[in-house]
Design a protein around this motif. Structure first.
Motif, short mmCIF file in Angstrom:
data_model
loop_
_atom_site.label_atom_id
_atom_site.label_comp_id
_atom_site.label_asym_id
_atom_site.label_seq_id
_atom_site.Cartn_x
_atom_site.Cartn_y
_atom_site.Cartn_z
N PHE A 11 0.85 -1.20 0.00
CA PHE A 11 0.00 0.00 0.00
C PHE A 11 0.88 1.25 0.00
N ARG A 12 0.58 2.16 -0.90
CA ARG A 12 1.31 3.43 -0.91
C ARG A 12 0.32 4.55 -1.20
N ASN A 13 0.35 5.54 -0.35
CA ASN A 13 -0.59 6.64 -0.52
C ASN A 13 -0.05 7.61 -1.56
N GLU A 14 -0.02 7.15 -2.80
CA GLU A 14 0.56 7.93 -3.91
C GLU A 14 -0.13 9.28 -3.99
N ILE A 15 0.65 10.33 -4.25
CA ILE A 15 0.07 11.68 -4.32
C ILE A 15 -0.89 11.77 -5.50
N PHE A 42 -4.29 4.20 -15.19
CA PHE A 42 -5.02 2.94 -14.98
C PHE A 42 -4.37 2.18 -13.83
N ILE A 43 -3.98 0.91 -14.03
CA ILE A 43 -3.43 0.14 -12.91
C ILE A 43 -1.91 0.31 -12.78
N PHE A 44 -1.34 1.28 -13.52
CA PHE A 44 0.12 1.46 -13.44
C PHE A 44 0.54 2.01 -12.08
N ARG A 45 -0.10 3.10 -11.66
CA ARG A 45 0.26 3.68 -10.35
C ARG A 45 -0.99 3.75 -9.50
N VAL A 46 -1.09 2.84 -8.55
CA VAL A 46 -2.28 2.76 -7.71
C VAL A 46 -1.88 2.81 -6.24
N GLU A 94 -3.22 0.68 -3.83
CA GLU A 94 -3.19 -0.68 -3.29
C GLU A 94 -2.82 -1.59 -4.44
N PHE A 95 -1.73 -2.33 -4.31
CA PHE A 95 -1.26 -3.15 -5.42
C PHE A 95 -0.60 -4.40 -4.89
N GLU A 96 -0.18 -5.26 -5.81
CA GLU A 96 0.50 -6.48 -5.37
C GLU A 96 1.92 -6.50 -5.89
N GLU A 141 8.30 3.20 -18.56
CA GLU A 141 8.33 3.33 -17.09
C GLU A 141 8.71 2.01 -16.46
N GLU A 142 8.95 2.07 -15.14
CA GLU A 142 9.45 0.88 -14.42
C GLU A 142 8.40 -0.23 -14.31
N LEU A 143 8.85 -1.44 -14.70
CA LEU A 143 8.02 -2.63 -14.54
C LEU A 143 8.50 -3.41 -13.32
N GLU A 144 9.81 -3.47 -13.15
CA GLU A 144 10.40 -4.22 -12.04
C GLU A 144 11.73 -3.56 -11.67
N GLY A 145 12.04 -3.59 -10.39
CA GLY A 145 13.34 -3.07 -9.95
C GLY A 145 14.15 -4.21 -9.36
N ILE A 146 15.44 -4.25 -9.68
CA ILE A 146 16.30 -5.30 -9.11
C ILE A 146 17.41 -4.58 -8.35
N PRO A 166 14.88 -8.84 -6.61
CA PRO A 166 14.04 -8.56 -7.78
C PRO A 166 12.61 -8.31 -7.27
N SER A 167 12.09 -7.11 -7.53
CA SER A 167 10.77 -6.74 -7.01
C SER A 167 9.88 -6.28 -8.17
N ALA A 168 8.86 -7.10 -8.46
CA ALA A 168 8.01 -6.81 -9.61
C ALA A 168 6.59 -6.49 -9.16
N GLY A 169 5.94 -5.58 -9.86
CA GLY A 169 4.55 -5.25 -9.57
C GLY A 169 3.63 -6.16 -10.37
N VAL A 170 2.69 -6.81 -9.67
CA VAL A 170 1.75 -7.69 -10.38
C VAL A 170 0.87 -6.87 -11.32
N ASP A 171 0.38 -5.73 -10.82
CA ASP A 171 -0.56 -4.93 -11.61
C ASP A 171 0.13 -4.36 -12.85
N ARG A 172 1.37 -3.89 -12.68
CA ARG A 172 2.11 -3.39 -13.85
C ARG A 172 2.39 -4.54 -14.81
N GLY A 173 2.59 -5.74 -14.27
CA GLY A 173 2.79 -6.92 -15.10
C GLY A 173 1.53 -7.24 -15.91
P1 ATP Z 1 8.05 4.15 -9.03
O1 ATP Z 1 9.41 4.80 -9.19
O2 ATP Z 1 7.36 3.88 -10.34
O3 ATP Z 1 7.19 4.81 -8.01
P2 ATP Z 1 9.33 2.42 -7.19
O4 ATP Z 1 10.76 2.48 -7.64
O5 ATP Z 1 8.91 3.23 -6.01
O6 ATP Z 1 8.34 2.70 -8.43
P3 ATP Z 1 9.68 -0.12 -5.99
O7 ATP Z 1 9.68 0.42 -4.62
O8 ATP Z 1 10.97 -0.54 -6.61
O9 ATP Z 1 8.94 0.90 -6.96
O10 ATP Z 1 8.62 -1.31 -6.04
C1 ATP Z 1 8.82 -2.48 -6.81
C2 ATP Z 1 7.73 -2.65 -7.85
O11 ATP Z 1 6.43 -2.48 -7.28
C3 ATP Z 1 7.80 -1.62 -8.97
O12 ATP Z 1 8.74 -1.98 -9.96
C4 ATP Z 1 6.39 -1.64 -9.50
O13 ATP Z 1 6.22 -2.69 -10.43
C5 ATP Z 1 5.56 -1.92 -8.26
N1 ATP Z 1 4.95 -0.68 -7.76
C6 ATP Z 1 5.53 0.25 -6.97
N2 ATP Z 1 4.68 1.25 -6.70
C7 ATP Z 1 3.53 0.95 -7.35
C8 ATP Z 1 2.26 1.59 -7.45
N3 ATP Z 1 2.00 2.72 -6.80
N4 ATP Z 1 1.30 1.00 -8.19
C9 ATP Z 1 1.54 -0.17 -8.83
N5 ATP Z 1 2.71 -0.82 -8.75
C10 ATP Z 1 3.70 -0.28 -8.02
#
Ligand code: ATP
Length: 447
Positions: free
Chosen positions: A171-175, A180-184, A186-188, A255-260, A312-319
């Motif tokens: 969960f991240r309280n994004e500003i 769509f489901i890219f930046r939400v 509540e995500f997985e 944009e970022e799909l996964e961070g390693i 390796p940390s991947a977002g399910v929703d971005r996937g």
């Molecule tokens: P961003 O720079 O896009 O905010 P981040 O670098 O903060 O992402 P990480 O903390 O590395 O993201 O989280 C690992 C993964 O979780 C990301 O690569 C992404 O796929 C997913 N993720 C992160 N924040 C979100 C979000 N708000 N909504 C959907 N997926 C997310």
């Protein structure tokens, strides 16, 4: 993006959350097909991380997190985004969204200075809401992997290198949630913490970047739509020595799909007691009151080592968004018409096969079709649907749009010759095959 959003709503993949009450920004619900697609993607990740390897164990830890965990992980102080308010229209912006010194909404230049805004959600645990009862909803799944490090090694006798994998909500309280489901909010996430000997971390980091790119390709994500981004040191998270992001060309941009990340020994070190004795290399938070030493004893030297961690940390929703974007196609047909087809990799398709009786509610046809459905379902290859709609053309169109690899039509001849017509989603070719051979056709296509 609009076409994808429309398809997702029309066919039941993804809906706006709380929609009948006007929606809640930054939240989405996965519908009947979305939940299958999402589960298939998660299963594919789990299989490659846990089942296919013997050096990784799984975990499913709690979402509610004690503040001390997120204090010593550094999130309480540093998990912030720079927030700017427009004093004129009251809109709020993340600083990097502003391309000029004017508000993108009303054009005013009367903006506040950026101030740090902590993205973590708080809640209260128990009936009394006070400063003792507050807890966070985890902003990443990783921390509870670190806090369970000792439990896992004690119960599985693992030696370095080894990993702990977890899939779950964050969960991240994004500003400004968007796209769509890219930046939400509540995500997985699908996260692996892979523990290695200090000194072997850079080599493992490279290995994991390669493995993760390969995995995304196996999910149908084209190499040409991925780019690696070596995060510059001034942008690195507080725990990271080096991070490589897998960037994907989403409909709205790269944009970022996964961070390693190479998280070094920061997290295990920070959560450990008696840090002084442990020779931790990263600068960790001191004075930790945890009751555990999150280290592993080297089998030869008997020295305690705080492992380095590759994550390796991947977002399910971005996937999900990436595989939908890759799969979505509009094709011109020879008769001048066109079709929408979701060319998902079959292991991700929400429905693997649709069994369609030629005539709706016809006892003999529906009886045979449901027997076929039941027999194929027992193979455990995923969902098989009995589609008693009576309209073959319409059913084919629907199943093209939702990505079903095979449609199996049961007609009157089937009752005599034990054969059915099988239509392939991608080629649209139809073949008459024996019912007894259906199992092989389905297994082949799912390989
Ligand atoms: P961003 O720079 O896009 O905010 P981040 O670098 O903060 O992402 P990480 O903390 O590395 O993201 O989280 C690992 C993964 O979780 C990301 O690569 C992404 O796929 C997913 N993720 C992160 N924040 C979100 C979000 N708000 N909504 C959907 N997926 C997310």
């Amino acid at each position: 993006m609009e076409e994808l959003v429309a398809l997702c709503k029309r066919r039941g993949f993804i809906f706006q959350s709380n929609e009948i009450y006007g929606g809640l920004q930054g939240l989405y619900d996965y519908g009947p097909l979305g939940v299958e697609l999402k589960n298939n993607l998660k299963q594919s990740w789990w299989r490659s991380m846990v089942f296919d390897r013997d050096d990784v164990e799984g975990l499913d830890a709690s979402i509610l997190t004690k503040p001390s965990v997120l204090k010593f992980s550094g999130h309480q102080d540093t998990f912030t985004d720079p927030l700017i308010d427009c004093k004129n229209c009251k809109a709020r912006w993340k600083a990097d969204q502003l391309k000029s010194s004017n508000c993108p909404s009303c054009g005013s230049d009367d903006l506040t200075e950026p101030r740090p805004f902590n993205l973590m959600f708080k809640t209260a645990v128990g009936p009394v809401e006070d400063k003792e009862s507050f807890a966070y909803l985890r902003p990443e799944t990783a921390q509870q992997i670190f806090t369970n490090f000792k439990n896992v090694i004690d119960s599985t006798s693992k030696n370095l290198p080894f990993g702990i994998a977890q899939i779950g909500k964050a969960f991240r309280n994004e500003i400004t949630p968007r796209n769509f489901i890219f930046r939400v909010r509540e995500f997985e996430q699908m996260e692996l913490e892979f523990f290695v000997n200090p000194g072997s971390d850079e080599e493992w980091h490279k290995k994991w970047v390669d493995l993760r790119v390969k995995w995304w390709k196996e999910q149908g994500v084209g190499q040409e739509n991925m780019e690696l981004y070596d995060v510059p040191s001034k942008e690195l998270a507080h725990y990271s020595k080096a991070t490589v992001d897998i960037m994907y060309r989403f409909p709205h941009g790269l944009e970022e799909l996964e961070g390693i990340a190479n998280r070094t020994d920061f997290d295990l070190g920070s959560h450990s007691k008696n840090q002084k004795e442990l020779n931790i290399k990263a600068k960790v938070m001191s004075n930790n009151k945890s009751n555990s030493r999150l280290a592993i004893q080297d089998t030869d030297s008997k020295k305690w080592v705080v492992p380095y961690v590759i994550e390796p940390s991947a977002g399910v929703d971005r996937g999900v968004l990436a595989v939908l974007n890759e799969a979505y196609k509009t094709e011109e047909l020879t008769d001048g018409k066109s079709r929408i087809v979701l060319a998902l990799r079959p292991h991700l398709s929400p429905i693997k096969g649709a069994v369609i009786p030629l005539k709706k509610n016809h006892q003999g046809l529906v009886g045979l079709a449901s027997k076929i459905k039941k027999d194929l379902q027992k193979l455990g290859l995923g969902r098989i649907l009995l589609e008693n709609s009576g309209n073959i053309g319409k059913s084919y169109r629907r199943h093209d749009e939702i990505g079903t690899p095979l449609c199996i039509t049961v007609d009157f001849e089937s009752l005599d010759d034990n054969s059915v017509t099988v239509r392939n989603r991608d080629t649209m070719k139809q073949k008459r095959i024996k019912i007894a051979k259906l199992k092989d056709s389905l297994t082949d296509i799912l390989k």
